[in-house]
Design a protein around this motif. Structure first.
Motif, short mmCIF file in Angstrom:
data_model
loop_
_atom_site.label_atom_id
_atom_site.label_comp_id
_atom_site.label_asym_id
_atom_site.label_seq_id
_atom_site.Cartn_x
_atom_site.Cartn_y
_atom_site.Cartn_z
N UNK A 1 0.83 -1.21 0.00
CA UNK A 1 0.00 0.00 0.00
C UNK A 1 0.86 1.26 0.00
N UNK A 2 1.93 1.25 0.83
CA UNK A 2 2.83 2.40 0.91
C UNK A 2 3.53 2.63 -0.43
N UNK A 3 3.97 1.56 -1.07
CA UNK A 3 4.62 1.69 -2.37
C UNK A 3 3.66 2.29 -3.39
N UNK A 4 2.42 1.82 -3.36
CA UNK A 4 1.41 2.35 -4.29
C UNK A 4 1.16 3.84 -4.03
N UNK A 5 1.05 4.22 -2.74
CA UNK A 5 0.84 5.63 -2.41
C UNK A 5 1.99 6.50 -2.88
N UNK A 6 3.21 6.04 -2.66
CA UNK A 6 4.38 6.82 -3.07
C UNK A 6 4.41 6.99 -4.59
N UNK A 7 4.04 5.94 -5.32
CA UNK A 7 3.98 6.05 -6.78
C UNK A 7 2.93 7.05 -7.22
N UNK A 8 1.76 7.03 -6.56
CA UNK A 8 0.70 7.96 -6.91
C UNK A 8 1.09 9.39 -6.61
N UNK A 9 1.76 9.60 -5.48
CA UNK A 9 2.22 10.95 -5.12
C UNK A 9 3.25 11.44 -6.12
N UNK A 10 4.20 10.54 -6.48
CA UNK A 10 5.23 10.90 -7.46
C UNK A 10 4.62 11.27 -8.80
N UNK A 11 3.65 10.47 -9.26
CA UNK A 11 3.01 10.75 -10.54
C UNK A 11 2.21 12.05 -10.49
N UNK A 12 1.58 12.32 -9.33
CA UNK A 12 0.84 13.57 -9.18
C UNK A 12 1.79 14.77 -9.24
N UNK A 13 2.96 14.62 -8.60
CA UNK A 13 3.96 15.69 -8.66
C UNK A 13 4.42 15.92 -10.09
N UNK A 14 4.64 14.83 -10.83
CA UNK A 14 5.04 14.96 -12.23
C UNK A 14 3.97 15.67 -13.05
N UNK A 15 2.70 15.28 -12.86
CA UNK A 15 1.61 15.91 -13.61
C UNK A 15 1.50 17.39 -13.27
N UNK A 16 1.69 17.71 -12.00
CA UNK A 16 1.63 19.12 -11.59
C UNK A 16 2.76 19.92 -12.22
N UNK A 17 3.96 19.33 -12.24
CA UNK A 17 5.10 20.01 -12.84
C UNK A 17 4.89 20.23 -14.33
N UNK A 18 4.36 19.20 -15.01
CA UNK A 18 4.09 19.33 -16.44
C UNK A 18 3.03 20.39 -16.72
N UNK A 19 2.02 20.44 -15.85
CA UNK A 19 0.96 21.43 -16.03
C UNK A 19 1.49 22.84 -15.87
N UNK A 20 2.37 23.05 -14.87
CA UNK A 20 2.97 24.36 -14.66
C UNK A 20 3.82 24.75 -15.86
N UNK A 21 4.63 23.79 -16.35
CA UNK A 21 5.48 24.08 -17.51
C UNK A 21 4.64 24.42 -18.73
N UNK A 22 3.57 23.66 -18.94
CA UNK A 22 2.70 23.91 -20.09
C UNK A 22 2.14 25.33 -20.06
N UNK A 23 1.65 25.75 -18.89
CA UNK A 23 1.08 27.09 -18.77
C UNK A 23 2.15 28.15 -18.99
N UNK A 24 3.37 27.92 -18.50
CA UNK A 24 4.45 28.89 -18.67
C UNK A 24 4.82 29.05 -20.14
N UNK A 25 4.97 27.92 -20.84
CA UNK A 25 5.33 27.97 -22.26
C UNK A 25 4.23 28.67 -23.07
N UNK A 26 2.98 28.36 -22.78
CA UNK A 26 1.88 29.00 -23.51
C UNK A 26 1.81 30.49 -23.21
N UNK A 27 2.07 30.87 -21.94
CA UNK A 27 2.09 32.29 -21.58
C UNK A 27 3.19 33.02 -22.34
N UNK A 28 4.38 32.42 -22.38
CA UNK A 28 5.49 33.06 -23.08
C UNK A 28 5.19 33.20 -24.57
#
Length: 347
Positions: free
Chosen positions: A18-45
């Protein structure tokens, strides 16, 4: 409510999974958040760059408007980096280079801003920029790897080895195999002179196997050097053996420090037969051979490959490389932009 510290005991069954699954989900959520921020920055520029282009064209504003805009934006947003005159010029160049908003949103927004700067700074035309952008996304290249691939001329080298794949492999596998090889291979990271002998080059490649795998390209996995095969009680040694994960086959690489000679393919074919009979599994495709030599006559290489029944390719390798001069541009360098975007730095 009790404030006593929680007593750590042996976790119950299933807790570790369960802990391994949670850590993977948190890591993937962090990645998605980072990609979303980058996407918005590139489009703004891109949007800012489009605004600058359109207003300069429609109202005849000169270059000085960028300095005024930079000053006003930094005054309004003092904690946000990226609104220097230099970066605004890049935004303008970015929008000018990519007028298609759908392509920017669908493809380029997947790449960080530093990657966009490399594409603008290092490449002269949209076609090559599109190709390198697609490869950077496909292989998750860092900015440094992207720049290295551009400077080494990957686009001009990809799929250029002389092969007989089209006649010896099924269509789908043939196309992928051909694109998996290049000509020439750049081994300047070895810091060896042109006079280096085969064993010295081979040893250096293994010592720098990370760089070697990067130069070989996506999909190659290192199996071994001087791999022993016993044939009829005699020992033979394969220079370098790899496995290609996408082609699902072994790749035998032989090094020759001189000019290509047709007889070299006889030795390579012998090793391919040995690998197919002794190492290849039932689920693997037929092995592929790559002969790396210091030089070759292309016509001779094509003749030599024409009657070979096994899939083989011939390519040159270079131990030293004179990198092309950087394109002249009135834009600042990538390094300048990187320095000014670091926290605590400002013009």
């Amino acid at each position: 409510m009790s404030n006593k510290p929680v007593s750590l005991t042996t976790p119950p069954d299933g807790y570790s999974d369960w802990l391994t699954d949670l850590k993977n989900r948190i890591h993937h959520a962090q990645q998605r958040a980072s990609l979303a921020v980058n996407r918005e920055l590139v489009l703004l520029y891109w949007q800012i760059g489009q605004d600058i282009l359109q207003r300069q064209a429609a109202q005849g504003w000169g270059a000085k408007v960028i300095d005024h805009l930079a000053h006003d934006l930094r005054t309004a947003f003092p904690d946000i980096k990226g609104f220097s005159p230099r970066n605004l010029k890049y935004m303008r160049a970015f929008a000018e280079a990519w007028p298609d908003s759908e392509f920017v949103q669908g493809v380029l927004a997947q790449l960080p801003w530093y990657h966009q700067l490399a594409l603008l700074d290092k490449l002269p035309d949209a076609e090559s920029r599109r190709w390198y952008a697609a490869k950077a996304i496909e292989h998750s290249w860092s900015r440094n790897v992207l720049v290295m691939q551009i400077e080494s001329g990957l686009l001009q080298r990809q799929g250029k080895a002389v092969t007989n794949f089209e006649a010896r492999l099924p269509k789908a596998q043939s196309d992928l195999a051909r694109e998996s090889l290049k000509d020439p291979y750049r081994f300047d990271f070895l810091n060896l002179g042109e006079e280096a002998q085969e064993r010295a080059v081979e040893s250096a490649l293994v010592r720098h196997v990370t760089e070697f795998l990067l130069e070989l390209g996506a999909g190659f996995a290192f199996v071994g050097r001087q791999v022993l095969v016993d044939v009829g009680g005699e020992e033979f040694f394969i220079d370098l053996l790899f496995y290609h994960l996408k082609l699902r086959c072994y790749v035998v690489i032989e090094l020759k420090t001189g000019k290509f000679k047709p007889e070299h393919l006889g030795q390579l074919g012998f090793y391919l037969t040995a690998v197919d009979r002794q190492i290849k599994g039932d689920q693997d495709n037929a092995s592929i051979g790559l002969l790396l030599c210091k030089s070759k006559n292309k016509v001779v290489a094509e003749y030599a490959l024409s009657d070979k029944s096994q899939p083989m390719g011939i390519a040159e390798y270079k131990l030293q490389q004179a990198l092309p001069a950087e394109l002249e541009t009135d834009l600042p360098s990538i390094e300048q932009i990187e320095r000014e975007l670091q926290p605590g730095n400002a013009d």
